[in-house]
Write a protein that holds these residues in place. Structure first.
Motif, mmCIF file in Angstrom:
data_model
loop_
_atom_site.group_PDB
_atom_site.id
_atom_site.type_symbol
_atom_site.label_atom_id
_atom_site.label_comp_id
_atom_site.label_asym_id
_atom_site.label_seq_id
_atom_site.Cartn_x
_atom_site.Cartn_y
_atom_site.Cartn_z
ATOM 1 N N ARG A 128 14.253 -20.208 8.291
ATOM 2 C CA ARG A 128 12.877 -20.683 9.023
ATOM 3 C C ARG A 128 13.191 -20.447 10.745
ATOM 4 O O ARG A 128 12.072 -19.913 11.123
ATOM 5 C CB ARG A 128 12.760 -22.122 8.925
ATOM 6 C CG ARG A 128 11.296 -22.234 9.376
ATOM 7 C CD ARG A 128 10.833 -23.709 9.044
ATOM 8 N NE ARG A 128 9.414 -24.127 9.466
ATOM 9 C CZ ARG A 128 8.656 -25.138 9.138
ATOM 10 N NH1 ARG A 128 9.502 -26.169 8.455
ATOM 11 N NH2 ARG A 128 7.802 -25.353 9.794
ATOM 12 N N CYS A 131 11.546 -17.167 12.264
ATOM 13 C CA CYS A 131 10.204 -17.143 12.830
ATOM 14 C C CYS A 131 9.856 -17.455 14.400
ATOM 15 O O CYS A 131 8.757 -17.122 15.023
ATOM 16 C CB CYS A 131 9.271 -18.324 11.925
ATOM 17 S SG CYS A 131 9.392 -18.129 10.380
ATOM 18 N N LEU A 151 6.882 -20.270 5.654
ATOM 19 C CA LEU A 151 5.464 -20.738 5.927
ATOM 20 C C LEU A 151 4.886 -20.132 7.388
ATOM 21 O O LEU A 151 3.834 -19.775 7.606
ATOM 22 C CB LEU A 151 4.943 -21.938 5.499
ATOM 23 C CG LEU A 151 5.049 -22.287 3.958
ATOM 24 C CD1 LEU A 151 4.484 -23.657 3.607
ATOM 25 C CD2 LEU A 151 4.541 -21.105 3.005
ATOM 26 N N ASP A 152 5.791 -20.351 8.258
ATOM 27 C CA ASP A 152 5.567 -19.845 9.673
ATOM 28 C C ASP A 152 5.632 -18.605 9.863
ATOM 29 O O ASP A 152 5.355 -18.017 11.111
ATOM 30 C CB ASP A 152 6.273 -20.599 10.571
ATOM 31 C CG ASP A 152 6.120 -22.181 10.592
ATOM 32 O OD1 ASP A 152 4.913 -22.338 10.412
ATOM 33 O OD2 ASP A 152 7.147 -22.958 11.006
ATOM 34 N N ARG A 155 3.284 -16.180 12.154
ATOM 35 C CA ARG A 155 2.601 -16.908 13.208
ATOM 36 C C ARG A 155 2.693 -16.242 14.623
ATOM 37 O O ARG A 155 1.801 -16.283 15.441
ATOM 38 C CB ARG A 155 3.274 -18.416 13.430
ATOM 39 C CG ARG A 155 2.615 -19.192 14.264
ATOM 40 C CD ARG A 155 3.349 -20.584 14.681
ATOM 41 N NE ARG A 155 3.117 -21.401 13.480
ATOM 42 C CZ ARG A 155 2.165 -22.363 13.324
ATOM 43 N NH1 ARG A 155 1.630 -22.426 14.324
ATOM 44 N NH2 ARG A 155 2.429 -23.051 11.977
ATOM 45 N N PRO A 174 3.155 -15.955 3.084
ATOM 46 C CA PRO A 174 2.545 -16.949 4.056
ATOM 47 C C PRO A 174 1.281 -16.502 4.646
ATOM 48 O O PRO A 174 1.048 -15.177 4.781
ATOM 49 C CB PRO A 174 3.717 -16.859 5.385
ATOM 50 C CG PRO A 174 4.850 -16.578 4.596
ATOM 51 C CD PRO A 174 4.444 -15.493 3.548
ATOM 52 N N SER A 175 0.183 -17.410 4.609
ATOM 53 C CA SER A 175 -0.953 -16.764 5.330
ATOM 54 C C SER A 175 -1.211 -16.114 6.526
ATOM 55 O O SER A 175 -2.035 -15.524 6.795
ATOM 56 C CB SER A 175 -2.084 -18.081 5.299
ATOM 57 O OG SER A 175 -2.372 -18.224 3.824
ATOM 58 N N TYR A 176 -0.043 -16.499 7.530
ATOM 59 C CA TYR A 176 0.194 -15.844 8.683
ATOM 60 C C TYR A 176 0.171 -14.368 8.712
ATOM 61 O O TYR A 176 0.021 -13.718 9.701
ATOM 62 C CB TYR A 176 1.288 -16.615 9.414
ATOM 63 C CG TYR A 176 0.726 -17.813 10.046
ATOM 64 C CD1 TYR A 176 -0.158 -18.039 10.997
ATOM 65 C CD2 TYR A 176 1.525 -19.046 9.588
ATOM 66 C CE1 TYR A 176 -0.473 -19.429 11.483
ATOM 67 C CE2 TYR A 176 1.016 -20.468 10.120
ATOM 68 C CZ TYR A 176 0.239 -20.406 10.817
ATOM 69 O OH TYR A 176 -0.196 -21.601 11.448
ATOM 70 N N GLU A 229 -0.004 -26.994 0.885
ATOM 71 C CA GLU A 229 -1.033 -26.252 0.762
ATOM 72 C C GLU A 229 -2.043 -26.676 -0.434
ATOM 73 O O GLU A 229 -3.320 -26.790 -0.220
ATOM 74 C CB GLU A 229 -0.460 -24.909 -0.127
ATOM 75 C CG GLU A 229 -1.838 -23.820 -0.429
ATOM 76 C CD GLU A 229 -2.558 -23.119 0.753
ATOM 77 O OE1 GLU A 229 -3.466 -22.668 0.465
ATOM 78 O OE2 GLU A 229 -1.787 -23.411 1.931
ATOM 79 N N THR A 278 -1.615 -22.010 3.913
ATOM 80 C CA THR A 278 -0.037 -21.526 4.079
ATOM 81 C C THR A 278 0.306 -20.518 3.280
ATOM 82 O O THR A 278 1.396 -19.896 3.448
ATOM 83 C CB THR A 278 0.749 -22.888 3.717
ATOM 84 O OG1 THR A 278 0.675 -23.290 2.463
ATOM 85 C CG2 THR A 278 0.227 -24.100 4.653
ATOM 86 N N ILE A 279 -0.294 -20.245 2.083
ATOM 87 C CA ILE A 279 0.455 -19.111 1.224
ATOM 88 C C ILE A 279 -0.673 -18.385 0.525
ATOM 89 O O ILE A 279 -1.832 -19.066 0.242
ATOM 90 C CB ILE A 279 1.144 -19.925 0.178
ATOM 91 C CG1 ILE A 279 2.116 -18.815 -0.556
ATOM 92 C CG2 ILE A 279 0.453 -20.637 -0.748
ATOM 93 C CD1 ILE A 279 3.381 -19.441 -1.401
#
Length: 321
Positions: A128, A131, A151-152, A155, A174-176, A229, A278-279
Motif C-alpha cells: 500500500r 501509493c 484501494l488508494d 489517488r 480501485p475507483s481512483y 465499499e 473504492t472499487i
C-alpha cells in the motif's frame, strides 16, 4: 569473461562514465567490482538485462547513490532488498521477468521514481505504501498473480498509466483509476456465486439488505467487495432515497468527511448507474487498431473501458445495451 568484465568496469570508473551496459554477460551474481571502494558515485544508468542474477547487494544505494535508471529485465531475482528505498535519485526501475514474490516495503522512499515496471513476476500483492510515491507516473505489473490492488492506488494525480494485464485473479480495480489510462486485458476469472441466504442488518425501524455478491463470502472462487465499499454504496442509496425525507439520516448525523463522500462518488456503473467509491470492475471493448498504441509493450488495440459496480453488471453489460 571475468577479466573483460573487470576491464569494462575499470574503464567506466576511470573515465567517470554515466552509463554502463552489462547486458547479456551471463552474470549469476552482482559484480563486486562495481562495489569496490566508493563504488561508481557518478554512474546514472545501469543496464543489466538478460543475465542470471538472483540477488541484489544491500549496499547498492551506498555504492551507486546517483542512479537514475536501473534495468534488471530478464534475470532470476527472487528478492529486492529494502535498501533499494535508499536510491533517492532513481527515476526508472525495470525489474520485469524475474521471480519476485513481493516488492520491498521501503520502495515508497524512492521519491524520484517515475516509471516502475515489474511485469511477468510472481507478485500476489502490491504494498500500500507504493501509493505514496509522489512522482510515479507509470506503473506496469502485467503478468503476475495479483488478486487485488490497494484501494488508494491512483489517488495521486501524477500516476496516469497503470497496466495490470494478464493478472487472472484480478477482477476489480480501485475507483481512483477510473479516469486513468489502464490496461487490464486477461484479468478476472469466471464468476461463480455460491448459494446462500441473503444477508441483512437491522437497526430499529431500518433494515438494509446487502447485495447478492455478499453470498460468496468465505469461498475461494469469487472476489468480495471490501466492506467499506458495500457500506458506502448502501449508505449512499439510503441517504438519497426515502430515508432522507424521513430524516433517519440527517446531515448532522454523519461526519462531514463522510457526507462529502456520499455526495461525490468516484464514478457510476455503466450498467446500472450504481455509485462506486473504492472499487470498480473493468470490461474492455476493442475498438480499432492503431500503430501509436503499439509503442507501449506491443499494444496495438485501442479499447473502450466500461466500469461496472459488480460482477453481475460486468457480465450483463454490452455496448449495444
Amino acid at each position: 569473461m571475468a577479466s573483460e568484465l573487470c576491464k569494462t568496469i575499470s574503464v567506466a570508473r576511470l573515465e567517470k562514465h554515466k552509463n554502463l551496459f552489462l547486458n547479456y554477460r551471463n552474470l549469476d551474481h552482482f559484480p563486486l567490482e562495481l562495489l569496490k571502494g566508493e563504488g561508481l558515485q557518478f554512474l546514472e544508468r545501469l543496464y543489466m538485462k538478460r543475465n542470471s542474477l538472483t540477488t541484489l547487494p544491500e549496499n547498492l544505494a551506498q555504492k551507486l547513490p546517483n542512479l537514475v535508471e536501473l534495468y534488471l529485465h530478464s534475470n532470476n531475482i527472487v528478492v529486492v532488498p529494502e535498501e533499494v528505498g535508499d536510491l533517492k535519485e532513481l527515476q526508472t526501475l525495470d525489474i520485469s521477468t524475474n521471480r519476485l514474490l513481493a516488492l520491498p516495503e521501503r520502495l515508497h522512499l524512492c521519491l524520484s521514481l517515475q516509471y516502475l515496471t515489474v511485469d511477468r513476476n510472481r507478485l500476489w500483492c502490491v504494498p500500500r505504501h507504493l501509493c505514496q510515491l509522489p512522482s510515479l507516473n507509470e506503473l506496469s505489473m502485467a503478468g503476475n498473480r495479483l488478486a487485488f490492488l490497494p484501494l488508494d492506488l491512483g489517488r495521486s494525480r501524477e500516476l496516469q498509466y497503470v497496466y495490470v494485464d494478464n493478472n487472472t485473479p484480478l477482477k476489480g480495480l480501485p475507483s481512483y483509476l477510473y479516469n486513468k489510462v489502464v490496461g487490464c486485458n486477461g484479468c478476472g476469472a469466471p464468476v461463480q456465486v455460491s448459494e446462500g441466504k441473503l444477508l441483512s442488518f437491522s437497526s430499529g425501524p431500518l433494515t438494509v439488505f446487502l447485495p447478492a455478491e455478499v453470498k460468496a463470502i468465505g469461498t475461494e472462487k469469487d472476489h468480495i467487495l471490501p466492506l467499506q465499499e458495500l457500506a458506502m454504496r448502501r449508505l449512499h442509496h439510503i441517504y438519497h432515497s426515502f430515508l432522507k425525507d424521513l430524516n433517519f439520516l440527517s446531515p448532522v448525523s454523519l461526519p462531514r468527511s463522510l457526507l462529502e463522500l456520499l455526495h461525490c462518488p468516484l464514478g457510476h456503473c455503466h450498467r446500472c448507474s450504481e455509485p462506486m467509491f473504492t472499487i470498480v470492475y473493468p470490461k474492455l471493448f476493442p475498438l480499432r487498431e492503431t500503430p501509436m498504441a503499439g509503442l507501449h509493450q506491443g499494444r496495438t488495440t485501442v479499447s473502450f473501458v466500461a466500469y461496472c459496480c459488480s460482477t453481475q453488471c460486468l457480465q450483463a453489460f454490452d455496448l449495444l445495451s
